[in-house]
Enzyme design. Structure first.
Site, mmCIF file in Angstrom:
data_model
loop_
_atom_site.group_PDB
_atom_site.id
_atom_site.type_symbol
_atom_site.label_atom_id
_atom_site.label_comp_id
_atom_site.label_asym_id
_atom_site.label_seq_id
_atom_site.Cartn_x
_atom_site.Cartn_y
_atom_site.Cartn_z
ATOM 1 C CD GLN A 40 2.427 -3.189 -4.391
ATOM 2 O OE1 GLN A 40 1.442 -3.518 -5.211
ATOM 3 N NE2 GLN A 40 3.612 -3.477 -4.872
ATOM 4 C CE LYS B 134 5.653 -0.564 -6.556
ATOM 5 N NZ LYS B 134 6.268 -1.454 -7.371
ATOM 6 C CB CYS C 274 11.569 -5.997 -2.277
ATOM 7 S SG CYS C 274 12.315 -5.683 -3.868
ATOM 8 C CG HIS D 259 8.898 -3.161 -0.624
ATOM 9 N ND1 HIS D 259 10.122 -2.359 -0.950
ATOM 10 C CD2 HIS D 259 8.658 -3.757 -1.995
ATOM 11 C CE1 HIS D 259 10.559 -2.840 -2.244
ATOM 12 N NE2 HIS D 259 9.428 -3.306 -2.930
ATOM 13 C CG ASP E 263 4.918 1.379 1.229
ATOM 14 O OD1 ASP E 263 4.526 1.827 -0.203
ATOM 15 O OD2 ASP E 263 5.838 0.474 0.925
#
Lengths: 146, 399
Positions: free
Chosen positions: B192, B215, B353, B112, B189
């Site tokens: 997600q 999220k 993104c 991202h 990261d």
């Protein structure tokens, strides 16, 4: 479904798939880029302007049906028009796609009237026009309508 | 999974964009309001009971987060504004002494923008290089290539746990092992991943793990950075201000202990409280049950979408969670998005993104659906109906 049909009229889909004046003008007197980075609509406008008249105009690029059809219809509409006429046309067109009002007969451009029901898509329909405006004002920065 | 009743907003919309942000359960919304009605005070300051109560509730969430991601110490949990700020924090702080001129930072082709640009910013400033870990056509990290990218100059690996576009669950445990063999720290990261999988940072052995509250059914404005103690101790502060100091004079300031050293200024207290309630909510349902539910939806949706001619799915790893990105013939994703929106279905259309990833697959944009705990098979049926309307509008038929 009716609003959708109104937005995606036959002519828009057809121009979106097979845009007119979709080429590079080698002897262009002016070249201007339009890019909406968030949605990815992108075009480069080529112009031949002489004595205040748009003698020839073309574009290349990629994007949604609305942005491509709008660019295609715009190039047809402003070819052989004076800069003043083109600017006036943009004002009229803007009124049409934001408020669904038209004071004059806009010809084929009127097929984009359905955009007024979809405010999120106004930026797609106006990208080519803002790019043209910047080109006529000799601006060098890439144009965005986002 | 019977949770729809907890999400009032879902009465009005078919929501297939949880990858962008999840909807919030009523308990989270209520908790934020309750905090302001009953417990609001600034934290770590007041001698009065109200402030102490607010502080206790705030710090309790740190403990909850620690347990949720199976960290060892609560001082390794830093509250930020979101995943993006968490990554920027690490990049900026490591650029002071750890990463230097001509050093190399490895990131993957499926990152991202928030795990690309913070590294570019410091790389440009100090003259470091970014090297990209390639991915396969299925959307998986090329592990062998990754192994070969390491040099004596490699100082950092930053990689996503789960791709926001492809849905691929990366083999980060293996990647971390390889990086550590080369004495290189790894930032993951996890934006997600955390809402969909049980994450264990201790088992992964990652050095940093970043994710966002919004999220994972919590409010916006709050993120988490997990960092190993040794790294957090070595790093200079990120921002200066109140809360992060021990003693201040005009000559010299000494910094507060962990984690407060990295939490300058008044944090988003009410929304951290909201995150705590979201974690309780997820724990009640159980992360295992959530993963299974979303895997089932992924399988059904993939099968249904594949029946549509001219529909191409990007990201076909076997290790994948509930995200499907696709293109449909030459119909632009924004046109698909507008038509689906007209049918009250929210999907994401665009570059997500991840512009370099779009280039990798040679498309300007994709349409993406992403699932959350509240999605059902009915949502998939509606999506398929919506896509049939897309075809009708564009004069094509799907059988």
């Amino acid at each position: 479904m009716n609003e959708l049909r109104e937005l995606y009229q036959e002519m828009i889909i057809e121009h979106g798939r097979h845009p007119r004046n979709f080429c590079v003008l080698e002897n262009a007197s002016c070249k201007q880029e339009g890019f909406n980075p968030l949605c990815g609509d992108h075009l480069i406008l080529f112009l031949i302007e002489k004595n205040g008249v748009i003698e020839n105009i073309s574009f290349q690029g990629s994007g949604c049906a609305i942005s491509m059809a709008s660019a295609s219809l715009m190039t047809d509409a402003v070819k052989n028009k004076s800069i003043k006429e083109a600017e006036k046309l943009f004002q009229q067109f803007h009124l049409l796609i934001t408020e669904n009002k038209s004071e004059e007969n806009l010809g084929k451009l009127a097929v984009l009237a359905g955009v007024s029901e979809f405010p999120a898509r106004v930026k797609c329909a106006t990208l080519a026009w803002h790019t043209l405006k910047a080109a006529l004002q000799n601006e060098t920065q890439t144009v965005s309508t986002e | 999974m019977n949770v729809r009743k907890d999400f009032p907003i879902l009465e009005k919309i078919i929501y297939l964009d949880s990858g962008a942000t999840t909807q919030k359960p009523r308990c989270v919304i209520d908790a934020i309001q309750k905090f302001y009605l009953e417990d609001n005070a600034n934290i770590h300051r007041g001698v009065y009971e109200l402030s102490q109560r607010a502080t206790k509730k705030f710090e309790h969430v740190r403990e909850q987060v620690k347990n949720f991601i199976h960290a060892e110490h609560s001082h390794e949990i830093i509250f930020t504004r979101g995943t993006t700020e968490s990554i920027n924090l690490v990049a900026q702080c490591l650029s002071h002494n750890h990463i230097q001129k001509d050093d190399e930072i490895l990131i993957s082709a499926m990152e991202h923008h928030s795990n690309i640009v913070p590294w570019q910013l410091i790389a440009e400033k100090i003259g470091a290089k970014i090297k990209v870990i390639p991915i396969t056509d299925l959307g998986e990290i090329e592990l062998e290539s990754f192994r070969k990218l390491f040099t004596a100059k490699t100082k950092m690996v930053a990689v996503t746990h789960v791709s926001n576009v492809l849905g691929t669950v990366n083999p980060i445990k293996e990647m971390i092992r390889i990086a550590h063999e080369n004495n290189v720290p790894v930032l993951v990261d996890g934006a997600q991943a955390v809402p969909h999988l049980s994450v264990n940072v201790t088992e992964l052995d990652c050095d940093f793990y970043a994710f966002s509250s919004h999220k994972m059914y919590g409010p916006t404005g709050v993120g988490v950075l997990y960092g190993k103690t040794e790294w957090l101790k070595k790093m200079p502060p990120y921002q200066g201000g109140g809360d992060m100091i021990e003693r201040v004079s005009f000559e010299k300031t000494t910094y507060n202990k962990l984690p407060y050293k990295f939490e300058a200024g008044t944090p988003d207290i009410s929304n951290v409280i909201g995150l705590g309630v979201a974690i309780d909510y997820l724990n009640q349902i159980g992360m295992h049950a959530i993963t299974e539910h979303e895997k089932k939806l992924l399988a059904i949706a993939t099968e249904e979408l594949k029946k549509i001619p001219e529909l191409k799915i990007f990201g076909e790893s076997e290790n994948k969670i509930g995200v499907i990105s696709f293109t449909l013939n030459d119909i632009h994703p924004h046109d698909i998005g507008t038509i689906l929106d007209h049918e009250n279905i929210a999907v994401r259309a665009g570059h997500h993104c991840a512009m370099p990833l779009m280039q990798r697959f040679n498309v300007p944009a994709m349409t993406r659906i992403s699932f959350g705990i509240y999605n059902t098979e009915k949502d998939i049926e509606n999506l398929i109906k919506g896509l049939k309307i897309v075809h009708e509008v564009f004069h094509e038929r799907i059988t």
